[in-house]
Design a protein around this motif. Structure first.
Motif, PDB file in Angstrom:
ATOM      1  N   MET A  41       0.823  -1.190   0.000  1.00 40.75           N
ATOM      2  CA  MET A  41       0.000   0.000   0.000  1.00 40.75           C
ATOM      3  C   MET A  41       0.875   1.264   0.000  1.00 40.75           C
ATOM      4  N   ARG A  42       1.950   1.221   0.804  1.00 42.22           N
ATOM      5  CA  ARG A  42       2.818   2.394   0.894  1.00 42.22           C
ATOM      6  C   ARG A  42       3.535   2.648  -0.425  1.00 42.22           C
ATOM      7  N   ASN A  43       3.962   1.579  -1.092  1.00 39.97           N
ATOM      8  CA  ASN A  43       4.636   1.741  -2.376  1.00 39.97           C
ATOM      9  C   ASN A  43       3.709   2.356  -3.419  1.00 39.97           C
ATOM     10  N   ASN A  44       2.443   1.975  -3.391  1.00 44.16           N
ATOM     11  CA  ASN A  44       1.470   2.545  -4.325  1.00 44.16           C
ATOM     12  C   ASN A  44       1.311   4.046  -4.100  1.00 44.16           C
ATOM     13  N   ARG A  45       1.317   4.448  -2.845  1.00 40.60           N
ATOM     14  CA  ARG A  45       1.187   5.882  -2.533  1.00 40.60           C
ATOM     15  C   ARG A  45       2.419   6.648  -3.003  1.00 40.60           C
ATOM     16  N   LEU A  46       3.588   6.074  -2.825  1.00 39.66           N
ATOM     17  CA  LEU A  46       4.806   6.749  -3.270  1.00 39.66           C
ATOM     18  C   LEU A  46       4.848   6.867  -4.794  1.00 39.66           C
ATOM     19  N   ILE A  47       4.382   5.849  -5.480  1.00 43.43           N
ATOM     20  CA  ILE A  47       4.309   5.916  -6.943  1.00 43.43           C
ATOM     21  C   ILE A  47       3.323   6.992  -7.372  1.00 43.43           C
ATOM     22  N   LEU A  48       2.206   7.099  -6.675  1.00 45.03           N
ATOM     23  CA  LEU A  48       1.224   8.139  -6.980  1.00 45.03           C
ATOM     24  C   LEU A  48       1.811   9.533  -6.769  1.00 45.03           C
ATOM     25  N   VAL A  49       2.575   9.727  -5.711  1.00 48.62           N
ATOM     26  CA  VAL A  49       3.211  11.022  -5.457  1.00 48.62           C
ATOM     27  C   VAL A  49       4.217  11.336  -6.559  1.00 48.62           C
ATOM     28  N   ALA A  50       4.985  10.345  -6.986  1.00 50.01           N
ATOM     29  CA  ALA A  50       5.951  10.558  -8.069  1.00 50.01           C
ATOM     30  C   ALA A  50       5.255  10.938  -9.367  1.00 50.01           C
ATOM     31  N   ILE A  58       7.812  16.718  -1.126  1.00 53.18           N
ATOM     32  CA  ILE A  58       8.642  16.273  -0.003  1.00 53.18           C
ATOM     33  C   ILE A  58       7.782  16.044   1.230  1.00 53.18           C
ATOM     34  N   ALA A  59       6.836  16.936   1.490  1.00 51.39           N
ATOM     35  CA  ALA A  59       5.956  16.782   2.644  1.00 51.39           C
ATOM     36  C   ALA A  59       5.086  15.529   2.522  1.00 51.39           C
ATOM     37  N   LEU A  60       4.520  15.297   1.352  1.00 51.37           N
ATOM     38  CA  LEU A  60       3.709  14.097   1.147  1.00 51.37           C
ATOM     39  C   LEU A  60       4.531  12.821   1.294  1.00 51.37           C
ATOM     40  N   THR A  61       5.742  12.839   0.762  1.00 51.46           N
ATOM     41  CA  THR A  61       6.616  11.678   0.892  1.00 51.46           C
ATOM     42  C   THR A  61       6.957  11.420   2.353  1.00 51.46           C
ATOM     43  N   GLY A  62       7.245  12.474   3.093  1.00 46.78           N
ATOM     44  CA  GLY A  62       7.534  12.327   4.513  1.00 46.78           C
ATOM     45  C   GLY A  62       6.353  11.787   5.289  1.00 46.78           C
ATOM     46  N   LEU A  63       5.152  12.268   4.968  1.00 44.19           N
ATOM     47  CA  LEU A  63       3.960  11.763   5.643  1.00 44.19           C
ATOM     48  C   LEU A  63       3.732  10.285   5.351  1.00 44.19           C
ATOM     49  N   ILE A  64       3.963   9.906   4.120  1.00 40.95           N
ATOM     50  CA  ILE A  64       3.763   8.494   3.743  1.00 40.95           C
ATOM     51  C   ILE A  64       4.797   7.605   4.436  1.00 40.95           C
ATOM     52  N   LEU A  65       6.051   8.044   4.456  1.00 41.81           N
ATOM     53  CA  LEU A  65       7.102   7.206   5.034  1.00 41.81           C
ATOM     54  C   LEU A  65       7.061   7.158   6.556  1.00 41.81           C
ATOM     55  N   ASN A  66       6.506   8.168   7.201  1.00 38.55           N
ATOM     56  CA  ASN A  66       6.432   8.200   8.653  1.00 38.55           C
ATOM     57  C   ASN A  66       5.063   7.784   9.182  1.00 38.55           C
ATOM     58  N   ASP A  67       4.267   7.147   8.342  1.00 34.72           N
ATOM     59  CA  ASP A  67       2.939   6.713   8.751  1.00 34.72           C
ATOM     60  C   ASP A  67       3.052   5.662   9.855  1.00 34.72           C
ATOM     61  N   LYS A  68       2.333   5.868  10.934  1.00 33.12           N
ATOM     62  CA  LYS A  68       2.383   4.939  12.074  1.00 33.12           C
ATOM     63  C   LYS A  68       1.715   3.608  11.748  1.00 33.12           C
TER      64      LYS A  68
END
Length: 62
Positions: free
Chosen positions: A1-10, A49-59
């Motif tokens: 799921m996280r990888n899909n979000r990062l691809i969407l941000v890219a 950068i903010a969106l990527t940080g939010l995705i990577l730091n998701d609890k």
């Protein structure tokens, strides 16, 4: 799921800095003394950068 979000941000980033959209901001006007196109690029960069940080730091890492 996280990888899909990062691809969407890219893909969002690539779409926002693509030629047809970025050419709308290529004017001689300034925002606070900074050319509009530079302010737009820095704003998009900051949001990505903010969106990527939010995705990577998701609890809830799934």
């Amino acid at each position: 799921m996280r990888n899909n979000r990062l691809i969407l941000v890219a893909l969002l980033f690539l779409g926002l800095i693509n030629f047809p959209l970025i050419s709308l901001f290529d004017t001689s006007k300034t925002v606070g003394g900074v050319p509009v196109i530079y302010a737009y690029c820095l704003g998009v960069w900051f949001v990505v950068i903010a969106l990527t940080g939010l995705i990577l730091n998701d609890k809830n890492k799934k």
